[in-house]
Design an enzyme around this catalytic site. Structure first.
Site, mmCIF file in Angstrom:
data_model
loop_
_atom_site.group_PDB
_atom_site.id
_atom_site.type_symbol
_atom_site.label_atom_id
_atom_site.label_comp_id
_atom_site.label_asym_id
_atom_site.label_seq_id
_atom_site.Cartn_x
_atom_site.Cartn_y
_atom_site.Cartn_z
ATOM 1 N N SER A 115 0.811 -1.219 0.000
ATOM 2 C CA SER A 115 0.000 0.000 0.000
ATOM 3 C C SER A 115 0.842 1.267 0.000
ATOM 4 O O SER A 115 0.316 2.360 -0.166
ATOM 5 C CB SER A 115 -0.906 0.002 1.234
ATOM 6 O OG SER A 115 -0.095 0.015 2.393
ATOM 7 N N CYS A 116 2.152 1.147 0.207
ATOM 8 C CA CYS A 116 2.946 2.370 0.419
ATOM 9 C C CYS A 116 3.845 2.765 -0.741
ATOM 10 O O CYS A 116 3.805 3.914 -1.185
ATOM 11 C CB CYS A 116 3.812 2.217 1.666
ATOM 12 S SG CYS A 116 2.840 2.061 3.155
ATOM 13 N N PHE A 117 4.699 1.838 -1.190
ATOM 14 C CA PHE A 117 5.788 2.260 -2.080
ATOM 15 C C PHE A 117 5.285 2.980 -3.339
ATOM 16 O O PHE A 117 5.700 4.093 -3.636
ATOM 17 C CB PHE A 117 6.661 1.064 -2.459
ATOM 18 C CG PHE A 117 7.643 0.659 -1.388
ATOM 19 C CD1 PHE A 117 7.772 1.395 -0.225
ATOM 20 C CD2 PHE A 117 8.443 -0.467 -1.539
ATOM 21 C CE1 PHE A 117 8.667 1.034 0.768
ATOM 22 C CE2 PHE A 117 9.352 -0.840 -0.553
ATOM 23 C CZ PHE A 117 9.463 -0.090 0.598
ATOM 24 N N ASP A 137 3.409 6.236 -2.421
ATOM 25 C CA ASP A 137 4.277 7.288 -1.867
ATOM 26 C C ASP A 137 5.225 7.844 -2.928
ATOM 27 O O ASP A 137 5.458 9.049 -2.994
ATOM 28 C CB ASP A 137 5.076 6.760 -0.674
ATOM 29 C CG ASP A 137 4.189 6.490 0.533
ATOM 30 O OD1 ASP A 137 2.994 6.839 0.467
ATOM 31 O OD2 ASP A 137 4.674 5.930 1.525
#
Ligand code: UDX
Length: 469
Positions: free
Chosen positions: A272-274, A277
């Site tokens: 969910s982040c890389f 972001d």
């Protein structure tokens, strides 16, 4: 930490998602009194009854033990939260929005609601943005909303930033034993209160400005994703030259300046982040008139890795039309039921598109994958079957693709090979060791391993080394 310590402040958590609950319980574990509020009544009810609303290693046990100690309290209104807690962390979601930007509506609404509630409160309060927000957001967006809604100035309301570095599957450990605590604020009182809140945590604190603290979060994720993309790029070298990427990055990472972690080549990063972001980071850079070239290249390599994987599968299996392919592991990594940005989606899509019949298996993420797959693909959902056991998934398959490195897959019994029409695996994580599959008749083609798995030699192979068939 700056200045003299203050008495231990009560902690508030607004937004009890994965990050909110892990942080809340870590503070409670260190002896703080914690008040938690979530807008979803089902989450509040679940927490009250001692059941973790999320599946995460160690979370259920910690919820129960902290519940017994009585320091973790769930409240039903933002008003109660504002009244009871002196240091309130905003742990609201900031999902991907349009054009790569983060969607700030939940954070805006939460800050406004908290600000209004703070209007009624006497005494100093500190509001801390823990949600992942692009550099500059705390000061240019959250703080003005809070000040307007509360009518309070810096003498009675502090605003700070304190990003989180929790990794899925390790959230509880990461929250209890952080490697560093990064706090961003503009005055000593905020720093002192945060020092008191974090007292007892076994990590050094870095005191920065709010935008610097926010930048650390994006710089960290960009750097980690960059390491993954770099290892993936090196894997193309070892495939082309004849060698093993793990041997090469093992030697690379032995240099202390580089370090061995996050250099495992694979199908590309998910989660969910890389992706979210890095895209937001690139967008924020453009707003500021600068280029985030490292982030751009990292994203580009990750996209190319998807093509590379599908190329590797086609080269291994030949024409895919009418073939039966088993995909093992559809979570974005082993150890989680999360499928967000999982590389399993483009892999399965590619296989279906090439005319293969696909079966998928995962020890934990099958239901989530199925839900998301059916939502995305609508009518083509029938082209994929969801298997409850590995052997069902492999039955009659011409090829298996190992996408996530679950321990369940690593001891490959002979009956799994026997269940397949052709006992052939494309191992995207180099997880199936030769010893574990000995005598099983399985042929394994590994991402990042050149012809015959030979180690790279000083003398390059003769011109135009053919790639694996
Ligand atoms: C990440 C960061 O690690 C965390 O600090 C941040 O707060 C949130 O994003 P997470 O998304 O849970 O955490 O997963 P992580 O373990 O970092 O893995 C991300 C992706 O990279 C996965 O798809 C994983 O399979 C892949 N990866 C990771 C590799 O391919 N190779 C590696 O060496 C490491």
């Amino acid at each position: 930490m700056t200045g003299r310590p203050t008495s231990t402040p009560t902690v508030g958590i607004m937004g009890v998602g994965y990050m909110g609950i892990a942080s809340a319980l870590a503070f409670s574990h260190r002896g703080r009194r914690v008040f938690a509020y979530d807008v979803n009544p089902r989450v509040r009810a679940s927490l009250r009854s001692g059941r973790s609303p999320y599946r995460e290693e160690g979370l259920q046990e910690l919820l129960q033990s902290e519940g017994r100690r009585g320091r973790f309290v769930v409240v039903d209104t933002v008003g109660e939260l504002a009244e009871s807690a002196r240091c309130i962390f905003l742990c609201l979601p900031t999902p991907a929005g349009r054009g790569g930007r983060i969607h700030l509506a939940p954070l805006r609404a939460g800050a406004r609601e908290l600000g209004r509630a703070l209007r009624e409160v006497r005494g100093y309060r500190l509001v801390v943005v823990k949600s992942t927000v692009v550099p500059g957001t705390t000061e240019s967006l959250v703080e003005p909303i809070l000040r307007r809604a509360s009518g309070k100035g810096p003498e009675s309301l502090g605003v700070a930033s304190n990003p989180e570095f929790l990794s899925e599957g390790r959230m509880v450990q990461d929250a209890l034993y952080p490697e560093r605590i990064v706090v961003g604020a503009n005055d000593g009182r905020c720093f002192r209160m945060l020092a008191a809140v974090y007292r007892g945590f076994p990590a050094a604190t870095r005191e920065l400005s709010p935008s610097e603290a926010e930048l650390v979060k994006y710089a960290s994720n960009t750097f980690l994703a960059l390491k993954v993309s770099f290892a993936n790029e090196i894997s193309r070298w070892t495939e082309a030259l004849g060698g093993n990427v793990d041997d090469v990055v093992g030697a690379l990472g032995a240099d202390r300046r580089i370090g061995p972690s996050f250099l495992k080549a694979g199908p590309g990063f998910g989660g969910s982040c890389f992706e979210k972001d890095l895209r937001a980071f690139v967008g924020r850079a453009a707003q500021l008139g600068i280029r985030a070239r490292a982030a751009e290249a990292t994203l580009a390599i990750n996209r190319e890795q998807t093509d590379h994987v599908s190329d590797l599968i086609s080269r291994t299996a030949g024409p895919l039309r009418g073939k039966s392919v088993a995909v093992l592991g559809v979570a974005f990594k082993a150890g989680t039921d999360d499928v967000r940005e999982s590389r399993a989606f483009p892999i399965v899509e590619g296989l279906v598109h090439a005319g293969a019949r696909v079966r998928v298996h995962d020890p934990a993420a099958l239901a989530n994958f199925r839900r998301e797959w059916e939502r995305r693909s609508g009518t083509t959902a029938r082209s994929v079957k969801f298997s409850r056991s590995v052997v069902d998934c492999l039955r009659g398959a011409d090829l298996a693709v190992l996408q996530a490195e679950w321990p369940e897959y690593l001891d490959w019994p002979a009956r799994w090979s026997e269940a397949m029409r052709t006992p052939l695996v494309v191992d995207l994580r180099r997880a199936l060791s030769p010893s574990a599959r000995e005598g099983t008749g399985l042929r394994v083609v590994s991402l990042g391993v050149g012809r015959d798995g030979r180690r790279a030699t000083l003398t390059p192979p003769k011109a135009a080394t053919p790639r694996r068939p």
